[in-house]
Design a protein around this motif. Structure first.
Motif, PDB file in Angstrom:
ATOM      1  N   ALA A  81      -0.572   7.695 -10.338  1.00 15.57           N
ATOM      2  CA  ALA A  81      -1.396   8.905 -10.239  1.00 15.57           C
ATOM      3  C   ALA A  81      -2.800   8.559 -10.713  1.00 15.57           C
ATOM      4  CB  ALA A  81      -0.808  10.022 -11.096  1.00 15.57           C
ATOM      5  N   ALA A  82      -3.807   9.026  -9.989  1.00 14.22           N
ATOM      6  CA  ALA A  82      -5.197   8.805 -10.402  1.00 14.22           C
ATOM      7  C   ALA A  82      -5.895  10.156 -10.467  1.00 14.22           C
ATOM      8  CB  ALA A  82      -5.908   7.888  -9.412  1.00 14.22           C
ATOM      9  N   ILE A  83      -6.305  10.542 -11.675  1.00 13.15           N
ATOM     10  CA  ILE A  83      -6.834  11.891 -11.912  1.00 13.15           C
ATOM     11  C   ILE A  83      -8.025  11.810 -12.865  1.00 13.15           C
ATOM     12  CG2 ILE A  83      -5.146  12.232 -13.813  1.00 13.15           C
ATOM     13  CD1 ILE A  83      -4.992  15.198 -12.991  1.00 13.15           C
ATOM     14  N   GLY A  84      -9.015  12.651 -12.657  1.00 13.65           N
ATOM     15  CA  GLY A  84     -10.187  12.638 -13.531  1.00 13.65           C
ATOM     16  C   GLY A  84      -9.931  13.362 -14.844  1.00 13.65           C
ATOM     17  N   ASP A  85     -10.802  13.181 -15.818  1.00 15.00           N
ATOM     18  CA  ASP A  85     -10.583  13.785 -17.137  1.00 15.00           C
ATOM     19  C   ASP A  85     -10.610  15.304 -17.079  1.00 15.00           C
ATOM     20  OD1 ASP A  85     -13.353  13.059 -16.594  1.00 15.00           O
ATOM     21  OD2 ASP A  85     -13.863  13.868 -18.559  1.00 15.00           O
ATOM     22  N   SER A  86     -11.567  15.849 -16.336  1.00 16.15           N
ATOM     23  CA  SER A  86     -11.674  17.304 -16.284  1.00 16.15           C
ATOM     24  C   SER A  86     -10.528  17.902 -15.467  1.00 16.15           C
ATOM     25  CB  SER A  86     -13.023  17.706 -15.674  1.00 16.15           C
ATOM     26  OG  SER A  86     -13.163  19.091 -15.644  1.00 16.15           O
ATOM     27  N   THR A  87     -10.138  17.230 -14.389  1.00 15.22           N
ATOM     28  CA  THR A  87      -9.006  17.694 -13.591  1.00 15.22           C
ATOM     29  C   THR A  87      -7.716  17.608 -14.409  1.00 15.22           C
ATOM     30  OG1 THR A  87     -10.154  16.849 -11.647  1.00 15.22           O
ATOM     31  CG2 THR A  87      -7.849  17.424 -11.352  1.00 15.22           C
ATOM     32  N   PHE A  88      -7.647  16.608 -15.286  1.00 13.29           N
ATOM     33  CA  PHE A  88      -6.466  16.453 -16.142  1.00 13.29           C
ATOM     34  C   PHE A  88      -6.288  17.663 -17.050  1.00 13.29           C
ATOM     35  CE2 PHE A  88      -4.697  14.753 -20.246  1.00 13.29           C
ATOM     36  CZ  PHE A  88      -3.391  14.604 -19.793  1.00 13.29           C
ATOM     37  N   ARG A 131       0.808  -1.206   0.000  1.00 12.64           N
ATOM     38  CA  ARG A 131       0.000   0.000   0.000  1.00 12.64           C
ATOM     39  C   ARG A 131       0.855   1.276   0.000  1.00 12.64           C
ATOM     40  NH1 ARG A 131      -5.108  -0.398   2.107  1.00 12.64           N
ATOM     41  NH2 ARG A 131      -4.788   1.505   3.294  1.00 12.64           N
ATOM     42  N   GLY A 132       0.159   2.413  -0.250  1.00 17.31           N
ATOM     43  CA  GLY A 132       0.809   3.707  -0.027  1.00 17.31           C
ATOM     44  C   GLY A 132       1.478   4.329  -1.241  1.00 17.31           C
ATOM     45  N   ARG A 133       1.059   3.974  -2.441  1.00 19.14           N
ATOM     46  CA  ARG A 133       1.746   4.533  -3.606  1.00 19.14           C
ATOM     47  C   ARG A 133       0.794   5.154  -4.632  1.00 19.14           C
ATOM     48  NH1 ARG A 133       5.894   1.204  -5.262  1.00 19.14           N
ATOM     49  NH2 ARG A 133       6.052   0.069  -3.303  1.00 19.14           N
ATOM     50  N   VAL A 134      -0.429   5.489  -4.215  1.00 25.57           N
ATOM     51  CA  VAL A 134      -1.378   6.077  -5.174  1.00 25.57           C
ATOM     52  C   VAL A 134      -1.646   7.551  -4.829  1.00 25.57           C
ATOM     53  CG1 VAL A 134      -3.647   5.904  -6.255  1.00 25.57           C
ATOM     54  CG2 VAL A 134      -2.469   3.826  -5.491  1.00 25.57           C
ATOM     55  N   PHE A 135      -1.236   8.428  -5.733  1.00 24.89           N
ATOM     56  CA  PHE A 135      -1.456   9.863  -5.560  1.00 24.89           C
ATOM     57  C   PHE A 135      -2.705  10.241  -6.338  1.00 24.89           C
ATOM     58  CE2 PHE A 135       2.907   8.805  -4.981  1.00 24.89           C
ATOM     59  CZ  PHE A 135       3.212   9.439  -3.795  1.00 24.89           C
ATOM     60  N   SER A 136      -3.633  10.880  -5.668  1.00 26.37           N
ATOM     61  CA  SER A 136      -4.876  11.166  -6.379  1.00 26.37           C
ATOM     62  C   SER A 136      -5.158  12.659  -6.424  1.00 26.37           C
ATOM     63  CB  SER A 136      -6.031  10.371  -5.785  1.00 26.37           C
ATOM     64  OG  SER A 136      -7.141  10.437  -6.649  1.00 26.37           O
ATOM     65  N   GLU A 149     -10.521   2.347  -0.080  1.00 19.52           N
ATOM     66  CA  GLU A 149      -9.283   2.858   0.544  1.00 19.52           C
ATOM     67  C   GLU A 149      -8.086   2.757  -0.407  1.00 19.52           C
ATOM     68  OE1 GLU A 149      -9.398   2.433   5.150  1.00 19.52           O
ATOM     69  OE2 GLU A 149      -9.946   0.465   4.348  1.00 19.52           O
ATOM     70  N   SER A 150      -8.290   3.270  -1.615  1.00 18.21           N
ATOM     71  CA  SER A 150      -7.292   3.082  -2.671  1.00 18.21           C
ATOM     72  C   SER A 150      -6.207   4.139  -2.698  1.00 18.21           C
ATOM     73  CB  SER A 150      -7.984   3.110  -4.042  1.00 18.21           C
ATOM     74  OG  SER A 150      -9.015   2.168  -4.096  1.00 18.21           O
ATOM     75  N   ILE A 151      -6.525   5.367  -2.288  1.00 24.33           N
ATOM     76  CA  ILE A 151      -5.608   6.468  -2.582  1.00 24.33           C
ATOM     77  C   ILE A 151      -4.916   6.986  -1.333  1.00 24.33           C
ATOM     78  CG2 ILE A 151      -6.930   7.169  -4.611  1.00 24.33           C
ATOM     79  CD1 ILE A 151      -7.956   9.555  -2.852  1.00 24.33           C
ATOM     80  N   ASN A 152      -3.811   7.697  -1.559  1.00 19.63           N
ATOM     81  CA  ASN A 152      -2.996   8.167  -0.442  1.00 19.63           C
ATOM     82  C   ASN A 152      -2.782   9.667  -0.444  1.00 19.63           C
ATOM     83  OD1 ASN A 152      -1.659   5.326  -1.562  1.00 19.63           O
ATOM     84  ND2 ASN A 152      -2.231   5.355   0.584  1.00 19.63           N
ATOM     85  N   SER A 153      -3.314  10.364  -1.458  1.00 20.23           N
ATOM     86  CA  SER A 153      -3.193  11.818  -1.417  1.00 20.23           C
ATOM     87  C   SER A 153      -4.326  12.477  -2.201  1.00 20.23           C
ATOM     88  CB  SER A 153      -1.839  12.293  -1.987  1.00 20.23           C
ATOM     89  OG  SER A 153      -1.879  12.255  -3.397  1.00 20.23           O
TER      90      SER A 153
END
Lengths: 540, 193
Positions: A421-428, A374-379, A393-397
């Motif tokens: 990194a996990a980011i939405g389309d509009s945020t991208f 765990r601990g490596r997903v930046f959102s 409980e997937s993300i860490n930031s």
């Protein structure tokens, strides 16, 4: 004219339409979103040909509005408080260039963080930029202030900041309209160098802005939004800013406060009015629905004057929004309280909707990451931030718009490989593109999930600037074709999706996975709309 | 006249439709009105509430002062209990008994109902079943509005007129369904007040 039943946000939008605005620019953000939405849905705005498109982010919105102001027309730019951080470069410098056509910047603050990452008070930005600030106490004032704000902006030739908070933005009440104004004609600034901030010109412009300060203060002193309610009591004087005034008067029969009260709705702080209250009273109570800005100014660093009560001395809570009860306690009035909440009542936090594609995307990601721990997903900021909660409980930031990709780069540089990194389309498209370019140039071993639900979901499904463009953008930035992979986040493709993510996690470079499935909310809305149209056809 | 109302439910359950109907009815009777809504993140399946204030005199605060609400109108029983500190001692709770169970630790519904029945004044009704009998489960929120109607201090015809106006775009069937649900809810409340 009959009153209209409008949200605070909608009152601002209607006022802008009525006051001759030619264009409005914004990026969605609670609690500011409904301003733009109202203009987009308004038949009047359409017939008056008011431009009203969502911008890629708050900075582009601010700059576009400044361009319209340059051309002499009235314009508004709207954002939530943290959006002003994104727009800050343009915002601060727009105070130096000054305005030509009336320019109102609406910042919607969110004390108590109902839908936000912090509760910063935008009045500090207005003060920092050295421009006039308007802060309505109620929705009617919000309507009136837009009319006054455009006029003030054109008279003083600077942008004006309109600061509102969640409760005002999202509360509905009857609004009386003013007379509708024509739009301004196209009119270039009389000095064609006004907007060129070369140091030599910027110095001159800045000095001009400094010179204008006394005029801003004089306008605040005589503003109808700053009112001194005289009362013979000399013990306690009360200063109530914006919405806090309502919470104050709510506590008294017929709204008659037994103290002298200074109600503030226009800044810079009207020094003479404040001084009048200070001279009359032994101590002052300052009520602000936000940071203790005025309180701190009054108190000074050494606090050697009269006693100033408020958020800094514990009379009011240091954080969170105010309420009638909090103000009652500060005044020593006490207040009623019903039965305590039963211990049976459990928290019901927000969650991803049933049938949401993000759920399936994160379920697959969780499994693919099992091998690494765990601990490596930046959102990032969006509905998918809810994947932080149980059961995923997937993300860490989650820090600010776009921070997922750039934080992953930094973590990978530090040796956390792979970083995700996990980011939405509009945020991208809001703030992720430049970060992805950094990743490419840095050859970072990161896997970027661009969660594409084809809309700006969290704020209610506004058009996403990324729509239909995500792969092309990634290609253009230099992500290798074979590492741009679109997947369908559905339970039936789970195993397949886990395999794809696993493979990309092990790739020593930038890869982009695009889980794409339309937001269940916008999909349902479209289906309902279709059913309605069918019904209408049937009725004809 | 003054009515301070807390509307409670779970995001997506239709409390804003109830608020819109009451609001429009109040306007048609020339009352002052303020209605504070929750938008944004909390709408996603979380607990939601709306403060609705009606008065013959101007209203100051958008939020109802603690301990002064006249009514809690809830479309979910556990949610009706979340706001009891807002309710004055003579206030009423009007709530559906149908749980919306989207959390792992939702309490035993029997215990929830017993707790509501321990409050001084309440109307609890099986809004889902009444709505189904009227023709559609979707009208459960209108059943609750009906059950609250006798406590609102508004004329019955202004509430009905509001429903006709607000649902005009959805066709006559939906209007008739909602009016039927409203009246069934009202009849239940009048019998159990």
């Amino acid at each position: 004219m009959e009153k209209m039943l409008l949200l605070g946000d909608e009152a601002i939008a209607q006022a802008a339409i009525d006051a001759g605005m030619s264009g409005i620019y914004a990026y969605p953000g609670t609690p500011s979103t409904e301003i733009m939405e109202y203009v987009q849905a308004s038949a009047e705005a359409k017939s008056r040909k008011i431009r009203s498109l969502w911008s890629a982010n708050e900075k582009t919105a601010m700059e576009t509005a400044l361009g319209m102001s340059y051309a002499g027309k009235r314009t508004m730019v709207c954002m939530k408080h943290v959006g002003l951080n994104v727009a800050a470069d343009a915002f601060i410098n727009a105070a130096i260039t000054g305005a030509n056509g009336g320019l109102i910047v609406v910042a919607a603050d969110d004390p108590s963080m109902h839908s936000s990452q912090n509760e910063q008070d935008s009045r500090f930005y207005g003060k920092f930029a050295l421009i006039p600030i308007l802060e309505p106490a109620n929705q009617q004032e919000a309507y009136d202030m837009v009319h006054e704000g455009f006029q003030l902006s054109e008279e003083m030739r600077v942008p004006v900041l309109l600061r509102i908070t969640t409760r005002l933005a999202h509360s509905r009440t009857g609004i009386a309209r003013k007379q509708v104004k024509e739009q301004n004609p196209l009119q270039l600034p009389s000095n064609l160098k006004q907007f060129i901030l070369l140091p030599s010109i910027a110095r001159k412009q800045y000095r001009e802005l400094l010179t204008k300060q006394s005029a801003f203060e004089a306008a605040a002193e005589k503003s109808s939004f700053n009112t001194f309610f005289a009362h013979p009591d000399s013990k306690l004087g009360i200063i109530a800013c914006g919405l806090a005034y309502n919470y104050l008067i709510e506590n008294f029969e017929q709204h008659q406060v037994p103290n002298p009260v200074l109600k503030i709705g226009q800044y810079p702080v009207p020094r003479d009015l404040v001084n009048r209250l200070y001279e009359q009273c032994d101590e002052l109570l300052v009520l602000e629905d936000g940071y203790p800005m005025l309180e701190e100014l009054l108190k000074g660093m050494l606090n050697k004057g009269k006693r100033i009560k408020g958020r800094l001395d514990g009379t009011l809570p240091r954080d969170g929004e105010l309420s009638p009860a909090i103000v009652a306690d500060a005044l020593g009035l006490g207040h009623q309280r019903g039965n305590e909440v039963s211990s049976l009542v459990k928290n019901r936090p927000p969650r991803l909707c049933d049938g949401c594609g993000h759920h399936d995307a994160f379920t697959a990601l969780n499994q693919a990451l099992e091998a690494y721990g765990r601990g490596r997903v930046f959102s990032d900021i969006g509905c998918y931030t809810l994947s932080a909660l149980e059961p995923l409980e997937s993300i860490n930031s989650c820090v600010d718009m776009g921070a997922s990709i750039t934080m992953a780069i930094g973590a990978a540089d530090a040796g956390l490989i792979p970083a995700v990194a996990a980011i939405g389309d509009s945020t991208f498209t809001h703030s992720g593109i430049t970060g992805l370019l950094d990743a490419i140039n840095n050859q970072s071993p990161i896997t970027v999930l661009i969660l594409d639900n084809s809309t700006t979901g969290m704020t209610g499904g506004q058009t996403s600037s990324a729509f239909g463009k995500v792969e092309d953008i990634c290609r253009g930035l230099g992500v290798p074709e074979e590492h741009i992979i679109v997947i369908k986040p559905l339970r039936k493709y789970h195993d397949e999706n886990v395999e794809i993510i696993r493979k990309e996690l092990s790739y020593n470079g930038v890869s982009v996975i695009i889980p794409r499935r339309e937001c269940i909310q916008t999909l349902n809305r479209k289906l309902r709309q279709k059913a309605k149209e069918k019904l209408m056809e049937g009725n004809q | 006249m003054k009515k301070d109302i807390i509307l409670a439910g779970v995001g997506g359950q239709g409390i804003l439709s109830i608020a819109a109907c009451i609001g429009m009815a109040a306007l048609s009777e020339n009352l002052f009105l303020k209605q504070a809504e929750v938008h944004g993140m909390s709408q996603r399946g979380g607990a939601v509430q709306s403060h609705l204030r009606l008065s013959s005199d101007p209203i100051a605060s958008d939020l109802i002062p603690e301990g002064q609400a006249d009514l809690i109108i809830a479309v979910e029983p556990m949610e009706s209990l979340r706001y009891t500190p807002m309710l004055q001692s003579s206030g009423w709770i009007i709530t559906s008994i149908n749980p919306y169970n989207n959390i792992p630790d939702y309490p035993d519904i029997e215990l929830i109902l017993k707790e509501i029945w321990n409050q001084p004044h309440y109307i609890t009704l099986d809004a889902d079943n009444i709505a189904k009998d009227c023709g559609s489960l979707k009208a459960a929120n209108m059943v609750i509005l009906g059950a609250a109607a006798p406590f609102l201090g508004l004329r019955p015809d202004s509430v009905e007129k509001a429903i006709k106006t607000i649902f005009a775009g959805k066709g006559d069937d939906v209007i008739q369904l909602n009016l039927k649900a409203l009246n069934q809810g009202r009849a239940y409340a009048l019998k159990h007040m």
